[in-house]
Scaffold this motif. Structure first.
Motif, mmCIF file in Angstrom:
data_model
loop_
_atom_site.group_PDB
_atom_site.id
_atom_site.type_symbol
_atom_site.label_atom_id
_atom_site.label_comp_id
_atom_site.label_asym_id
_atom_site.label_seq_id
_atom_site.Cartn_x
_atom_site.Cartn_y
_atom_site.Cartn_z
ATOM 1 N N LEU A 30 -23.862 -24.092 -22.542
ATOM 2 C CA LEU A 30 -23.429 -22.804 -23.084
ATOM 3 C C LEU A 30 -22.442 -22.991 -24.234
ATOM 4 O O LEU A 30 -22.506 -22.280 -25.239
ATOM 5 C CB LEU A 30 -22.800 -21.950 -21.978
ATOM 6 N N VAL A 31 -21.542 -23.958 -24.097
ATOM 7 C CA VAL A 31 -20.592 -24.233 -25.181
ATOM 8 C C VAL A 31 -21.329 -24.738 -26.408
ATOM 9 O O VAL A 31 -21.047 -24.325 -27.539
ATOM 10 C CB VAL A 31 -19.519 -25.242 -24.714
ATOM 11 N N GLN A 32 -22.305 -25.605 -26.199
ATOM 12 C CA GLN A 32 -23.088 -26.128 -27.325
ATOM 13 C C GLN A 32 -23.840 -25.002 -28.025
ATOM 14 O O GLN A 32 -23.877 -24.938 -29.254
ATOM 15 C CB GLN A 32 -24.064 -27.192 -26.833
ATOM 16 N N ILE A 33 -24.416 -24.096 -27.264
ATOM 17 C CA ILE A 33 -25.128 -22.955 -27.845
ATOM 18 C C ILE A 33 -24.155 -22.082 -28.641
ATOM 19 O O ILE A 33 -24.475 -21.622 -29.744
ATOM 20 C CB ILE A 33 -25.829 -22.135 -26.745
ATOM 21 N N GLY A 34 -22.958 -21.878 -28.105
ATOM 22 C CA GLY A 34 -21.961 -21.080 -28.811
ATOM 23 C C GLY A 34 -21.558 -21.701 -30.131
ATOM 24 O O GLY A 34 -21.508 -21.015 -31.164
ATOM 25 N N PHE A 35 -21.285 -23.007 -30.124
ATOM 26 C CA PHE A 35 -20.905 -23.681 -31.361
ATOM 27 C C PHE A 35 -22.063 -23.725 -32.349
ATOM 28 O O PHE A 35 -21.857 -23.632 -33.564
ATOM 29 C CB PHE A 35 -20.378 -25.091 -31.080
ATOM 30 N N GLN A 36 -23.278 -23.842 -31.859
ATOM 31 C CA GLN A 36 -24.445 -23.822 -32.738
ATOM 32 C C GLN A 36 -24.561 -22.462 -33.416
ATOM 33 O O GLN A 36 -24.864 -22.376 -34.596
ATOM 34 C CB GLN A 36 -25.720 -24.145 -31.947
ATOM 35 N N GLY A 37 -24.303 -21.407 -32.662
ATOM 36 C CA GLY A 37 -24.344 -20.064 -33.233
ATOM 37 C C GLY A 37 -23.287 -19.870 -34.310
ATOM 38 O O GLY A 37 -23.548 -19.282 -35.363
ATOM 39 N N ILE A 38 -22.076 -20.356 -34.053
ATOM 40 C CA ILE A 38 -20.999 -20.266 -35.041
ATOM 41 C C ILE A 38 -21.367 -21.052 -36.288
ATOM 42 O O ILE A 38 -21.159 -20.597 -37.420
ATOM 43 C CB ILE A 38 -19.667 -20.761 -34.439
#
Length: 54
Positions: A30-38
């Protein structure tokens, strides 16, 4: 209103901690997905600004 904001913050923090403790690999995803989105959003803003200048 301020009390509701505090309670909401505590609930979110508790949920995040619970998720990390019970499923660390899912939390990391989930953190990786969040940073990818940013990252994607920043890249899009950069492309927009470049196109705007040109």
């Amino acid at each position: 209103m301020a009390q509701a904001k505090k309670i909401t913050t505590y609930v979110i923090v508790a949920f995040v901690l619970y998720t990390i403790v019970t499923s660390p690999s899912r939390a990391a995803d989930l953190v990786q997905i969040g940073f990818q989105g940013i990252s994607d959003a920043a890249k899009g803003v950069g492309e927009f600004m470049t196109a705007l200048v040109n």
